[in-house]
Design a protein around this motif. Sequence first.
Motif, short mmCIF file in Angstrom:
data_model
loop_
_atom_site.label_atom_id
_atom_site.label_comp_id
_atom_site.label_asym_id
_atom_site.label_seq_id
_atom_site.Cartn_x
_atom_site.Cartn_y
_atom_site.Cartn_z
N ALA A 1 1.34 -0.89 0.10
CA ALA A 1 -0.40 -0.30 0.13
C ALA A 1 0.85 1.66 -0.36
N ASP A 2 1.54 0.99 0.68
CA ASP A 2 2.90 1.95 0.69
C ASP A 2 3.55 2.88 -0.73
N ILE A 3 3.98 1.48 -1.03
CA ILE A 3 4.90 1.97 -2.18
C ILE A 3 3.47 1.91 -3.23
N VAL A 4 1.92 1.52 -3.27
CA VAL A 4 1.54 2.48 -4.71
C VAL A 4 0.79 3.90 -4.13
N THR A 5 0.23 3.86 -2.85
CA THR A 5 0.49 5.16 -2.49
C THR A 5 1.50 6.41 -3.18
N ALA A 6 3.02 6.33 -2.80
CA ALA A 6 3.66 7.24 -3.20
C ALA A 6 3.84 7.55 -4.78
N ARG A 7 3.78 5.95 -5.69
CA ARG A 7 3.55 5.96 -7.27
C ARG A 7 2.52 6.96 -7.97
N THR A 8 1.49 6.52 -7.20
CA THR A 8 -0.07 7.13 -7.67
C THR A 8 0.53 9.19 -7.20
N ALA A 9 0.89 9.25 -6.16
CA ALA A 9 0.90 10.52 -5.81
C ALA A 9 1.73 10.84 -6.38
N VAL A 10 2.84 10.79 -7.13
CA VAL A 10 4.12 11.07 -8.25
C VAL A 10 2.97 11.37 -9.43
N ALA A 11 2.57 10.14 -9.93
CA ALA A 11 1.72 10.62 -11.16
C ALA A 11 0.87 12.02 -10.73
#
Length: 679
Positions: free
Chosen positions: A265-275
Amino acid sequence: MGLALVLTSISPEIGGVLVRGEKGSAKSTTVRALADVLPWIDVHDGDRFSTDPHDTNATSPDLSTDPGAARGPVVSRPVRLVELPVGATEDRVLGSLNLEKALTAGSVEFEPGLLARAHRGVLYVDEVNLLHDHLVDLLLDAAATGQVTVERDGVSIGHSARFVLIGTMNPEEGELRPQLLDRFGLTVEVAAPRDPALRVDVVRRRLAFDRDPAAFVATYATQQAELTRRIAEARARIDDVTLGDAALLKVAEVCAAFEVDGLRADIVTARTAVAHAAWAGRRFVTRADIRAAALLALPHRRRRNPFDAPGLDEKLLDEILGDDDLPEPPEPEGPTPADDATDASDESPTEAPADIEPGDTDSTDPAPGDTTPTDPDPAQGAASDDIAAILPPAPQQPQPTGDGTSTTVKSGDAYRPRLFTVGGLGHGTPGRRSRALGDTGRRVGARPGHGAGALHLVETLRAAAERHATSDTARTAEGRFTLHASDLRTAVREGREANLLLFCVDASGSMAARKRMTQVKAAILSLLTDAYRRRDKVALVSFRGTDAELTLPPTGSIEVAVALLDDLPAGGRTPLAAGLLTAADVVRRERLRDARLRPLLVVVTDGRATAGTDAVARSRQAAAHLAALGVPGVVVDCEEGPLRLGLARILAGHLEAEHVPMARVSATGLVDVVNGRVA
């Protein structure tokens, strides 16, 4: 939904999007439209694996690995939308040996599968909840790693597989297991608009498209071209977006506060925030980016029970994020994104149709070409609303039944039951319960002909060789032998199947004792949880008063069964014959729909029949009729007290079912009875 699709298109590493929603809510239409707004890609002409010509490290089995060798001309083409059918085989998904060249030329050549075709494109799985679990695992692994390795049939090959994975599903038809649900990067809940004006607008646009598709498409060509341009710019900008330490810490705080399992969840949230920051034209991740990412990446990861509806408490999310924005990280050295990039929050809906963040409740009506729905926020528990919409309203107060008063008792806590299976070998739908012969599982043999199932290559060649050993005239002039249709062999595999758990529950006054119904409901709830994990169908027949009711038709949506179970009332007389005949009708109809689906009947009653004339004789006739159908069953005797009539034992004899005394009708006892039953 529009925002989620755009973000995962900008950054496929997010892991795809799962779209959950009611039927007729344009899920498939929206996904299929995505490919038309994505920028075109460059490929080598003739390269079946769509390798990026501008990536010096990219390799393709169709291209030479020699750095000095020519790789053919570079051409541009639209992004592919590859649809994966629910009934696809593993060979079709991964790729396999080219059988034609193996048999005619004796060469080993790899035939690419759907994953190779979807590279740098969109892979769409409609009704992903009905896809075999091993295929879902395979797809999600490929989406997460961007690579596919094939080791089978004498083929050893690897190739890139970076694609936008999108799955759509209707929760009424069954849920994904939590382990698979977590593998999707983002999830959204969609529903048809309830506003009459919006519904009229949808119908008007559809009718306009049917009259003149070309003119309708031309009307929105400008907005679509603008959306394509913005996606291309966001892709070029994403490597320049800075995820500062403060932003990353805030992502971790949000995930920890919502108690999500693991670190995905942390990794996906970080990638989504960058996108999201790249999509908005920002150079660094802000609080708004993290909020939008959390609302898409976390709701489906907070489920502790298989029947929990996805959702996120937005008030808690805002408290964790705080009112102050994150400190701006120092500017990186070197070139920066274009200064004219504008913040999407300042743009109008017409200029940025997919820029509405999840959770916005004050959005205006969409402008022409707006691709983002204005339905309620997915975090508000749309799945629960959908279920409530199709269920009859539960009585809030005890209601009369004509000969007594009904009561509603909640079930006890569920627990993990032991596995039970139906004896023998079935041929049902692939599942995770009873042994069965089918298209999945370990290969245990071969049968003549090439019907349903994968071709057994070794046995096919062996049959051809045996035939030619006795007939020299069958060989060609070059010494090779020919392959005939009679030589074909289909692989026989042994795996697991799903079953139908048919509960026939006595809800009369004699069963209305609070403790007794609580135990029975807790046991059924435990079995429903187990059935959910094993992909079974369930059905529930209840009888009380003067008649029986098919409370829940056979379905794979266990969530609906759980909702109905808690609201199941009890009271009144006992129409036992009606309950058994209703169960027989359910079995007969399901066999017409799918003769391979094997049922297990669980009758919970004290054996009394008190409704109507000749109630006892009619109940025994109904039991004999049900036994003639060959349905394996268990009769749980709920009779209590020092003086017992033994009516349930007699009923079990007419049903040709196992009889279990009341002493075992505890929450644990009922599960032990059913799980220990072998038909």
